[in-house]
Design an enzyme around this catalytic site. Structure first.
Site, short mmCIF file in Angstrom:
data_model
loop_
_atom_site.label_atom_id
_atom_site.label_comp_id
_atom_site.label_asym_id
_atom_site.label_seq_id
_atom_site.Cartn_x
_atom_site.Cartn_y
_atom_site.Cartn_z
N HIS A 1 105.77 102.54 79.20
CA HIS A 1 104.54 102.29 80.26
C HIS A 1 103.76 101.00 79.71
CE1 HIS A 1 105.91 105.59 82.52
NE2 HIS A 1 105.68 106.38 81.35
N HIS B 1 97.16 96.40 79.75
CA HIS B 1 97.73 96.69 81.17
C HIS B 1 97.59 95.49 81.88
CE1 HIS B 1 96.94 100.92 81.07
NE2 HIS B 1 95.93 100.96 80.34
N THR C 1 93.62 106.90 82.63
CA THR C 1 93.99 106.14 83.67
C THR C 1 95.63 106.46 83.86
OG1 THR C 1 94.32 104.28 82.45
CG2 THR C 1 92.26 104.47 83.30
N THR C 2 96.11 107.51 83.00
CA THR C 2 97.46 107.79 83.12
C THR C 2 97.61 109.39 83.10
OG1 THR C 2 97.89 108.14 80.73
CG2 THR C 2 98.44 105.81 81.82
#
Length: 248
Positions: free
Chosen positions: A85, A112, A198-199
């Site tokens: 990820h 990100h 945020t995951t």
């Protein structure tokens, strides 16, 4: 971004490995961000939480009582891991910040693309999240927004990018000295608010510090990361009236 301590810390916004999650998730498609809350009961905060991250930074209130963040980062070898990820960079113990009178140890940082934090609706090309944990288990994340500048490569990324693990599950040790301080802008003015991971599992109670000043990375550096992760950012979440404060 193991032993239990690092397993918990890896949750702080760095996407998790398969061993750390009970349900497969992605950023897009049927297992994408809009479906996270339905994938597993453990992820219910992703859809039901009222303090989710990231958010659009606007309408911040100046708070003269907010002190500058003290950064005590040291250079050292790091371990880079592609967890499917993002690329998580784990650091050796010793680097820390002091914010609001609380000491938070730096555990890892990750990236990100595009950036997750928006300022008045505008996203940047990338961002880096530096994840910290206090002695009593509180999480604090420092977010630095990165923008492409053709002729201005970032020195820390220049040291890390040749070692980027390109397949999920791969890791690589970087033995040369890497100082996370090279990922901080010169102007340390920031916005702060209470948010979440945020995951998945989108756990709340995370203190966010978002630098107002952006940092540059080169076009090649941006393209190198984007080739690995076309999109690995969560969409903006409703602020639900949360107070955003600025220290200057």
């Amino acid at each position: 971004m193991r032993i239990p301590v690092l397993a918990v810390l890896a949750l702080c916004l760095a996407p998790m490995t398969a061993a750390q999650t009970t349900a497969h998730w992605e950023y897009e498609g049927k297992h994408g961000a809009l479906a996270w809350g339905k994938l597993d009961p453990a992820y219910k905060a992703c859809s039901q939480g009222r303090e989710q991250s990231p958010i659009d930074i606007r309408g911040a209130h100046f708070n003269k009582a907010l002190q500058p963040i003290e950064f005590h980062y040291i250079a050292g070898a790091v371990t880079m891991e592609n967890n499917g990820h993002t690329v998580e960079v784990r650091v050796n113990p010793g680097s820390y910040i002091v914010a609001g009178g609380v000491r938070y140890e730096l555990v890892q940082f990750h990236f990100h693309h595009p950036g997750e934090e928006a300022v008045k609706g505008k996203l940047t090309d990338m961002d880096v999240h530096l994840v910290h944990k206090s002695a009593d288990g509180k999480l604090a994340v420092v977010a630095v927004r990165l923008v492409e500048d053709v002729g201005k490569p970032n020195a820390v990324l220049a040291a890390l990018w040749p070692h980027l693990p390109r397949t999920a599950g791969a890791s690589e040790k970087v033995t040369e000295m890497v100082n996370p301080g090279g990922l901080l802008p010169a102007d340390r003015g920031y916005w702060t608010y209470m948010g979440s991971l945020t995951t998945p599992p989108c756990t709340e109670g995370v203190r966010w510090f978002i630098f107002e000043q952006e940092l540059s990375l080169s076009r090649d550096q941006l393209r190198t990361f984007a080739a690995l992760f076309k999109v690995n950012s969560r969409p903006l979440q409703d602020s639900h009236g949360r107070r955003i404060e600025a220290n200057e």
